[in-house]
Design a protein around this motif. Structure first.
Motif, PDB file in Angstrom:
ATOM      1  N   TRP A  43      -1.165 -12.940  -7.567  1.00 57.86           N
ATOM      2  CA  TRP A  43      -1.083 -13.785  -6.320  1.00 57.86           C
ATOM      3  C   TRP A  43      -1.302 -15.266  -6.237  1.00 57.86           C
ATOM      4  CZ3 TRP A  43      -0.448 -11.011  -1.679  1.00 57.86           C
ATOM      5  CH2 TRP A  43      -0.650 -11.993  -0.437  1.00 57.86           C
ATOM      6  N   ASP A 220       4.754  -3.618   2.014  1.00 57.70           N
ATOM      7  CA  ASP A 220       5.892  -3.770   1.172  1.00 57.70           C
ATOM      8  C   ASP A 220       6.628  -4.893   1.490  1.00 57.70           C
ATOM      9  OD1 ASP A 220       7.889  -3.415  -0.662  1.00 57.70           O
ATOM     10  OD2 ASP A 220       8.539  -1.500  -0.387  1.00 57.70           O
ATOM     11  N   GLU A 223       4.772  -8.220   1.103  1.00 63.07           N
ATOM     12  CA  GLU A 223       4.794  -8.987  -0.245  1.00 63.07           C
ATOM     13  C   GLU A 223       6.207  -9.263  -0.492  1.00 63.07           C
ATOM     14  OE1 GLU A 223       4.133  -8.453  -4.836  1.00 63.07           O
ATOM     15  OE2 GLU A 223       4.780  -6.751  -3.692  1.00 63.07           O
ATOM     16  N   SER A 235       6.561 -10.228  -8.489  1.00 65.34           N
ATOM     17  CA  SER A 235       5.113 -11.015  -8.667  1.00 65.34           C
ATOM     18  C   SER A 235       4.868 -11.055 -10.188  1.00 65.34           C
ATOM     19  CB  SER A 235       4.174 -10.214  -7.841  1.00 65.34           C
ATOM     20  OG  SER A 235       3.884  -8.756  -8.470  1.00 65.34           O
ATOM     21  N   LEU A 246       1.155  -6.272  -8.324  1.00 62.87           N
ATOM     22  CA  LEU A 246       1.364  -6.545  -7.028  1.00 62.87           C
ATOM     23  C   LEU A 246       2.485  -5.826  -6.295  1.00 62.87           C
ATOM     24  CD1 LEU A 246       0.266 -10.005  -6.256  1.00 62.87           C
ATOM     25  CD2 LEU A 246      -0.860  -8.216  -5.550  1.00 62.87           C
ATOM     26  N   ASP A 247       3.616  -5.686  -7.157  1.00 61.23           N
ATOM     27  CA  ASP A 247       4.864  -4.919  -6.752  1.00 61.23           C
ATOM     28  C   ASP A 247       4.385  -3.552  -6.765  1.00 61.23           C
ATOM     29  OD1 ASP A 247       6.617  -7.159  -6.835  1.00 61.23           O
ATOM     30  OD2 ASP A 247       6.512  -7.270  -8.787  1.00 61.23           O
ATOM     31  N   ASP A 250       1.532  -3.022  -3.476  1.00 64.66           N
ATOM     32  CA  ASP A 250       1.812  -3.666  -2.159  1.00 64.66           C
ATOM     33  C   ASP A 250       1.576  -2.941  -0.962  1.00 64.66           C
ATOM     34  OD1 ASP A 250       3.780  -2.137  -2.589  1.00 64.66           O
ATOM     35  OD2 ASP A 250       5.251  -3.933  -2.503  1.00 64.66           O
ATOM     36  N   THR A 253      -2.285  -1.777  -0.688  1.00 68.25           N
ATOM     37  CA  THR A 253      -3.297  -3.085  -0.167  1.00 68.25           C
ATOM     38  C   THR A 253      -3.271  -2.800   1.605  1.00 68.25           C
ATOM     39  OG1 THR A 253      -1.490  -4.718   0.129  1.00 68.25           O
ATOM     40  CG2 THR A 253      -2.790  -4.683  -2.142  1.00 68.25           C
TER      41      THR A 253
END
Length: 269
Positions: A43, A220, A223, A235, A246-247, A250, A253
């Motif tokens: 991030w 999704d 991000e 990411s 993160l992919d 996403d 989260t």
């Protein structure tokens, strides 16, 4: 590419399964902490932070995650996260706001910390509960991917993520509904360790499943927009065929705080 993607997904599923069902609780806590560090590093990269800033942020995230587990700030943070995803992010997507640097790092706290807390709370409800709820996202995401590739014609958000289609959304919703119905049937038969949760929620179980699908798509897209603003495709590159951590999280989260808060407000399973 698809073979690599599937192989990586299989390895991740094995790691999660082993950590939940065949390892001491400390292993899952360590895994969540590791994911927080990794996600914080990525991030900060999207926020265009320099190396030392990325290191500091990657250490700050798990530190705040650990502190928040022991205080009432966790509830406030998770409630704020839900408001962020339900109210602010749709407006963000519509207006296509662009931020970077310190403001984006601050947003990252609201995105990442409630995810870690939710992973802990839901695991306390039961390992199968956590895995089953995460599976809603995995199944709907896979259904959206394949449905979109086969029949996708109408773009969902072409300026943000051209590959996503309304046909994919329909496929995700249908697959999640079937998945939810299977758990509903097993709960009614009384032959599943998910029975207490599904029976406790009643028809709200389906509302929760559909809510997870909707917020998962929003997570999704969000991000994807952050990556587009940062000028990157992924990411990170630590997960072959998937990009960065993160992919992969996403959608989680945006959805796990909803699941944790819903169960908490209804008195748990």
């Amino acid at each position: 590419m698809l073979r690599t993607r599937l192989l990586t997904a299989f390895v991740l599923l094995v790691v999660v399964g082993l950590s939940l069902f065949w390892a001491p609780p400390q292993v899952w806590a360590g895994l969540v902490t590791g994911v927080m560090i990794w996600a914080g590093w990525e991030w900060a990269g999207l926020a265009k932070a320099v190396f030392w800033q990325r290191c500091l942020y990657a250490l700050l995230i798990p530190l705040l995650y650990r502190i928040g587990r022991e205080t009432s700030w966790q509830d406030l943070g998770m409630e704020g996260s839900l408001v962020f995803w339900v109210v602010l992010v749709p407006l963000w997507m519509k207006q296509q706001w662009r931020i970077s640097g310190l403001p984006l790092l601050a947003v990252g706290l609201l995105v990442l910390l409630p995810t870690g807390w939710s992973l802990t709370r839901l695991q306390h409800q039961g390992n199968l509960v956590l895995l089953a709820l995460m599976a809603v996202l995995w199944i709907s995401h896979s259904a959206a991917y394949f449905t979109g590739r086969l029949w996708g014609k109408h773009r969902l958000a072409p300026a943000i993520s051209p590959g996503k289609t309304w046909e994919g959304v329909a496929g995700a919703g249908l697959a999640a509904t079937v998945y939810g119905a299977i758990w509903w049937w097993l709960a009614r038969a009384g032959s599943s360790s998910m029975t207490p949760l599904v029976n406790h929620l009643g028809w709200g179980w389906f509302l929760l499943v559909w809510g997870l699908v909707g917020l998962g798509i929003l997570g999704d897209l969000f991000e994807s927009w952050i990556k587009r603003c940062a000028g990157v495709k992924d990411s990170g590159n630590g997960l072959p065929g998937h990009g960065g951590v993160l992919d992969r999280i996403d959608a989680l989260t945006a959805t796990l705080p909803l699941a944790a808060l819903s169960i908490h407000l209804l008195g748990g399973a």
